[in-house]
Design an enzyme around this catalytic site. Sequence first.
Site, mmCIF file in Angstrom:
data_model
loop_
_atom_site.group_PDB
_atom_site.id
_atom_site.type_symbol
_atom_site.label_atom_id
_atom_site.label_comp_id
_atom_site.label_asym_id
_atom_site.label_seq_id
_atom_site.Cartn_x
_atom_site.Cartn_y
_atom_site.Cartn_z
ATOM 1 N N HIS A 1 0.847 -1.194 0.000
ATOM 2 C CA HIS A 1 0.000 0.000 0.000
ATOM 3 C C HIS A 1 0.880 1.241 0.000
ATOM 4 O O HIS A 1 1.755 1.387 0.857
ATOM 5 C CB HIS A 1 -0.918 0.000 1.224
ATOM 6 N N ASP B 1 0.263 4.247 0.875
ATOM 7 C CA ASP B 1 0.156 5.033 2.101
ATOM 8 C C ASP B 1 0.571 4.241 3.337
ATOM 9 O O ASP B 1 0.476 4.759 4.458
ATOM 10 C CB ASP B 1 -1.268 5.589 2.273
ATOM 11 N N GLU C 1 -8.092 -12.462 5.299
ATOM 12 C CA GLU C 1 -7.105 -11.921 6.243
ATOM 13 C C GLU C 1 -7.727 -11.862 7.633
ATOM 14 O O GLU C 1 -7.209 -12.455 8.582
ATOM 15 C CB GLU C 1 -6.646 -10.535 5.809
ATOM 16 N N ASP D 1 3.072 -5.625 2.244
ATOM 17 C CA ASP D 1 1.797 -5.054 2.680
ATOM 18 C C ASP D 1 1.959 -3.579 3.057
ATOM 19 O O ASP D 1 1.506 -2.705 2.336
ATOM 20 C CB ASP D 1 1.211 -5.851 3.843
#
Length: 376
Positions: free
Chosen positions: A40, A42, A225, A314
Site C-alpha cells: 500500500h 500510504d 485476512e 503489505d
Amino acid sequence: MESTAIKLPPEAVDLTRLRGKNLTQVVDIQKLPKVLLHEHLDGGLRPRTVIELAEEQNYRGLPTRDAKDLADWFHRGAQRGNLPEYLEGFQHTTSVMQTPEAIERVAFEFIEDMYEDGVVYAEVRFAPILHIHSGLNQDEVVEAVIRGLERGQQTYGVEWGLIICAMRHLSSSLEAAELAIRWRERGVVGFDLAGGESGFPPKKHVEAFQAIERANFYITIHAGEAFGPESIWQALQYCGAHRLGHATRLRDDIQTMPDGSLKLGPLAQYILDRRIPLEMCLLSNVHTGATPTLEEHPFGKFFERGFRVSLNTDDRLMSDTSMTRETKLAAETFNLSLADLEKLSINAMKSAFAPYDDRISMIYEKIKPGFAKARS
C-alpha cells in the site's frame, strides 16, 4: 553460534545444498531480484517524509516529530493483534498525502526504496478517495502518483504497475472501478477492494467488479485476512478475483492428516487447480492477528503443497519490513533454498498484471540472470 558456512570461501560453497539460515548467511538476499505485488502506497512512507510533509501542510496530528520515535510509534501501533487497530496509523499517512507534490514525492520514494531493496518489478496500490480532502479530485490524485512512479522508473529502472483500491466500508466502489479503467493506459493495471473485512463482504461491491470484468481488466481482492473462507469464496465466485490478497484463512479449508499430508477442501482445491495467486504478507499477518506467530503462518504449507504463493510487504512502515526482510524471514523460518526463492520471484512475476510479453521479459532478462549470478 555462528554458522561455519559463512566462513567458507565462495568457491567452496554449494548453494544447491544450503537452506534456511545457512543460505541467508551466504547469499546477499538484498541483491536477489524480487517481485512485489502487494504493498500500500500510504503504508510505506519514510518516517522523515511523514514529518516533513506534515510541516509543509501544517498537519498537527502526529504523535511526535522525531523520525525514530515516529517509526517506533507506527511499529507499536501495528502490533496490537487485529486489523482495525493496525489500520489506525493510516490516518496520519493519508493526512500528509493531500497535495500533488506530496503524493508525487511519496510515489517517487517508493520506487527509490524498491531499487534499494532489490525489487525489479513492483505493483503498488492505494485508494484515491482518501486523498481528496484538500481540494484535489481523484483523477488529479492518480495523475500525481503516476508522475512520481514514472520519474522513479526513469531514475532507477524499476518497473511498476498501479492498482486502484475501493474501500469496503464506502459506497464509492463503482466510481473507483471506473477510475481504474480510465487510467489503464497510463499505468493502472488493476482494481482492489481493501479495508476491514468483518461486516463488509466482497459481494456488496459486485457492481464495481462487473464493470471491471466488462472492461477485460484485472482484479485482486483482500480476502481471508480477518475473515474466513467465506470471504475468499465470495471474492472468487461473486467478484471474479484473479488474485487474492493475503488469503491466510484458506488454512481453514485445509486439514493436516496424521501422516503430515494435507487434505484440501473444495475451495482450497479449486484455488490450487486454477493456479490462483496468493499474495502473502508474513509480518503483517502476525501483526494483525491473522496468524498467531510467524512459525504458524500457512505460507510454508501452501508453498510446499504447490499453491502459487508470493512474498509481499503489505505496509513497510507499519510492519517495519522490506522485501529483503520478508524473503530472509521466509527462508529461515520455512527452510527455503535458493531455488525456492527463485520460484517465489517467478511465481510473483507470472501473477503480475503486467502484459504477458513484459512478464516473460522480466523473468528471462532479470530474474533468472539475477539468480544465476547469485549461484556463480
